[in-house]
Design an enzyme around this catalytic site. Structure first.
Site, PDB file in Angstrom:
ATOM      1  N   HIS A  29       0.847  -1.205   0.000  1.00 36.39           N
ATOM      2  CA  HIS A  29       0.000   0.000   0.000  1.00 36.39           C
ATOM      3  C   HIS A  29       0.873   1.242   0.000  1.00 36.39           C
ATOM      4  CE1 HIS A  29      -3.848   2.082   1.684  1.00 36.39           C
ATOM      5  NE2 HIS A  29      -3.001   3.011   1.295  1.00 36.39           N
ATOM      6  N   HIS A  31       1.181   5.013  -2.367  1.00 39.86           N
ATOM      7  CA  HIS A  31       0.674   5.841  -3.470  1.00 39.86           C
ATOM      8  C   HIS A  31       1.845   6.574  -4.116  1.00 39.86           C
ATOM      9  CE1 HIS A  31      -3.583   5.586  -2.029  1.00 39.86           C
ATOM     10  NE2 HIS A  31      -3.009   5.495  -0.845  1.00 39.86           N
ATOM     11  N   THR A 113      -1.406   4.176  -8.252  1.00 41.42           N
ATOM     12  CA  THR A 113      -1.496   5.571  -8.670  1.00 41.42           C
ATOM     13  C   THR A 113      -2.801   5.802  -9.427  1.00 41.42           C
ATOM     14  OG1 THR A 113      -0.291   7.422  -9.651  1.00 41.42           O
ATOM     15  CG2 THR A 113      -0.239   5.357 -10.897  1.00 41.42           C
ATOM     16  N   THR A 114      -3.254   7.062  -9.393  1.00 39.31           N
ATOM     17  CA  THR A 114      -4.515   7.430 -10.049  1.00 39.31           C
ATOM     18  C   THR A 114      -4.207   7.933 -11.460  1.00 39.31           C
ATOM     19  OG1 THR A 114      -5.009   8.369  -7.847  1.00 39.31           O
ATOM     20  CG2 THR A 114      -6.671   8.677  -9.577  1.00 39.31           C
ATOM     21  N   PRO A 115      -4.604   7.221 -12.502  1.00 29.78           N
ATOM     22  CA  PRO A 115      -4.364   7.727 -13.861  1.00 29.78           C
ATOM     23  C   PRO A 115      -5.115   9.049 -14.051  1.00 29.78           C
ATOM     24  CG  PRO A 115      -5.036   5.416 -13.893  1.00 29.78           C
ATOM     25  CD  PRO A 115      -5.267   5.910 -12.503  1.00 29.78           C
ATOM     26  N   HIS A 230      -9.806   1.661   0.384  1.00 32.54           N
ATOM     27  CA  HIS A 230      -9.538   2.435   1.600  1.00 32.54           C
ATOM     28  C   HIS A 230     -10.822   2.414   2.407  1.00 32.54           C
ATOM     29  CE1 HIS A 230      -5.979   3.745  -0.407  1.00 32.54           C
ATOM     30  NE2 HIS A 230      -5.655   4.578   0.546  1.00 32.54           N
ATOM     31  N   GLU A 233     -11.411   5.382   7.159  1.00 33.84           N
ATOM     32  CA  GLU A 233     -10.515   6.488   7.563  1.00 33.84           C
ATOM     33  C   GLU A 233     -11.318   7.557   8.293  1.00 33.84           C
ATOM     34  OE1 GLU A 233      -6.853   7.463   5.004  1.00 33.84           O
ATOM     35  OE2 GLU A 233      -8.387   6.895   3.546  1.00 33.84           O
ATOM     36  N   ASP A 308       1.899   3.722   3.054  1.00 32.74           N
ATOM     37  CA  ASP A 308       0.870   4.649   2.561  1.00 32.74           C
ATOM     38  C   ASP A 308       1.490   5.703   1.648  1.00 32.74           C
ATOM     39  OD1 ASP A 308      -1.698   5.477   2.210  1.00 32.74           O
ATOM     40  OD2 ASP A 308      -1.887   6.540   4.113  1.00 32.74           O
TER      41      ASP A 308
END
Ligand code: 6MZ
Length: 368
Positions: A29, A31, A113-115, A230, A233, A308
């Site tokens: 995990h 990012h 990762t966020t495209p 996730h 949180e 994280d």
């Protein structure tokens, strides 16, 4: 204390730190944009200059102050994304993040990762991911295995070089529309033979609706992609229950679960990605002594220590092991077992798991 303290006490803190660094480790995990080096961020800020969107002095201050609350983390991510939205920078940060994990003796890295689309830079979700792949190819200090073959060192065939397995998760941001989330899943599917193994749901937990992303997550499952979410949180019982109903392959964080949700998590035996430093720094959990690691560990629930965001929280994977050893009194054998068991929860295929298991067997004699 939940385990043998004595073994931990045999070490000085310096020796324990070094032992944790040498321990082979599996990261499940982390990012990409949260793991950028401070030095790189500061350089990017300098190159960017004041342009009406960001003011360098303020941003430098934010970067150095770090993510000391969940709110501040997401404010910072907005800044990072202004600094990193061009292909060259995405390539650079990917290379650096993988090299940092390899230097910390991580042998398997599931990088998420966020495209992103960025019309102004001619960037599409696909070209963003191509920049990530280019970054992996550019890694210098170790061999990278992305889809079963050496990626950056095929010609040299140097078997003495250390090797890191890297697999990719594409993140859906909670604020995305259903169609955009579905695009990400379809892209993950297209990239399945170049190291993409699953989908993550992340982003500001106070934003977005579960129902909006559910169709994309269902599609991911239908297409055979593994899913991690996730979860918890912030307190949101309805969503936590919906996530448990979905029964993903893994869950991240699980900080703020009510008793019945906690029982359900345990009965479903969903492996948990534990991020100690992140949870404390964001004040999601008030202190390490109160962290749910202890309870999960005692109940032998499957879990894995993770970072994280190494940049945002100034941590490393070996630091997370070090922290666990000191805070929960884990001895060498317990630590080794914790690291080794993470192999069971990787999204990569059996052949990778076998390779990692062999690496742990080789290390056992030297480490214990
Ligand atoms: C939720 C997080 C996160 O995808 O641009 N992200 N989402 N909780 C967290 N804990 C603090 N840490 C990171 O990396 C940055 C993005 O990852 C998610 C957020 O969506 C953040 O924008 P990428 O490479």
């Amino acid at each position: 204390m939940i385990a043998r303290v004595t073994e931990t006490m045999e070490f000085s803190n310096t020796e324990l730190r070094e032992w944790c660094r040498e321990l082979p480790k599996v990261e499940l995990h982390t990012h990409l944009n949260g793991s950028i080096r401070d030095s790189t961020l500061l350089e990017l800020v300098k190159n960017h200059g004041d342009n009406g969107i960001i003011v360098s002095k303020d941003v430098e201050h934010m970067i150095l102050e770090k993510g000391t609350s969940l709110r501040k983390c997401f404010d910072l991510f907005a800044v990072y994304h202004v600094l990193t939205t061009d292909h060259e920078t995405v390539k650079r940060i990917t290379k650096e993040v993988v090299e940092d994990f390899a230097a910390d003796n991580c042998i398997y890295l599931e990088l998420r990762t966020t495209p992103k689309n960025n019309e102004a830079k001619g960037m599409t979700k696909r070209s963003y991911m191509q920049a990530v792949i280019d970054g992996l190819k550019a890694v210098d200090i170790v061999d990278v295995d992305l889809w079963g073959c050496g990626l950056n060192n095929e010609e040299s065939g140097d078997t003495r070089r250390k090797k890191i397995f890297v697999r990719l998760l594409l993140s859906i941001n909670r604020s995305e529309a259903t169609s955009s989330a579905i695009d990400t899943v379809n892209l993950a599917m297209e990239m399945k033979d170049v190291g993409v193994v699953g989908i993550d749901l992340s982003g500001d937990p106070t934003v977005g609706q579960w129902e909006t992303v559910l169709p994309a997550l269902k599609l991911a499952r239908e297409l055979g992609l593994s899913v991690t979410l996730h979860c918890g949180e912030v307190r949101n019982s309805k969503e936590i229950q919906a996530m448990l109903d979905f029964n993903p392959e893994r869950l991240g964080h699980v900080c703020l679960l009510a008793d019945e949700e906690w029982d359900r998590l345990k009965s479903l035996v969903i492996p948990v990605e534990i991020c100690l430093t992140s949870n404390i720094m964001t004040q999601t959990i008030p202190s390490i002594e109160l962290h749910h690691f202890a309870d999960l560990y005692k109940s032998e629930h499957p879990m894995s220590l993770c970072t994280d965001d190494t940049g945002l929280f100034s941590t490393t994977l070996s630091n997370e092991y070090y922290k666990a050893a000191l805070s929960f009194g884990l001895g060498k054998e317990e630590m080794f077992k914790l690291a080794q068991e993470a192999v069971n929860f990787v999204f990569a295929d059996e052949s990778v798991k076998q390779h990692l298991t062999q690496k742990f067997e080789e290390a056992k004699g030297q480490m214990l």
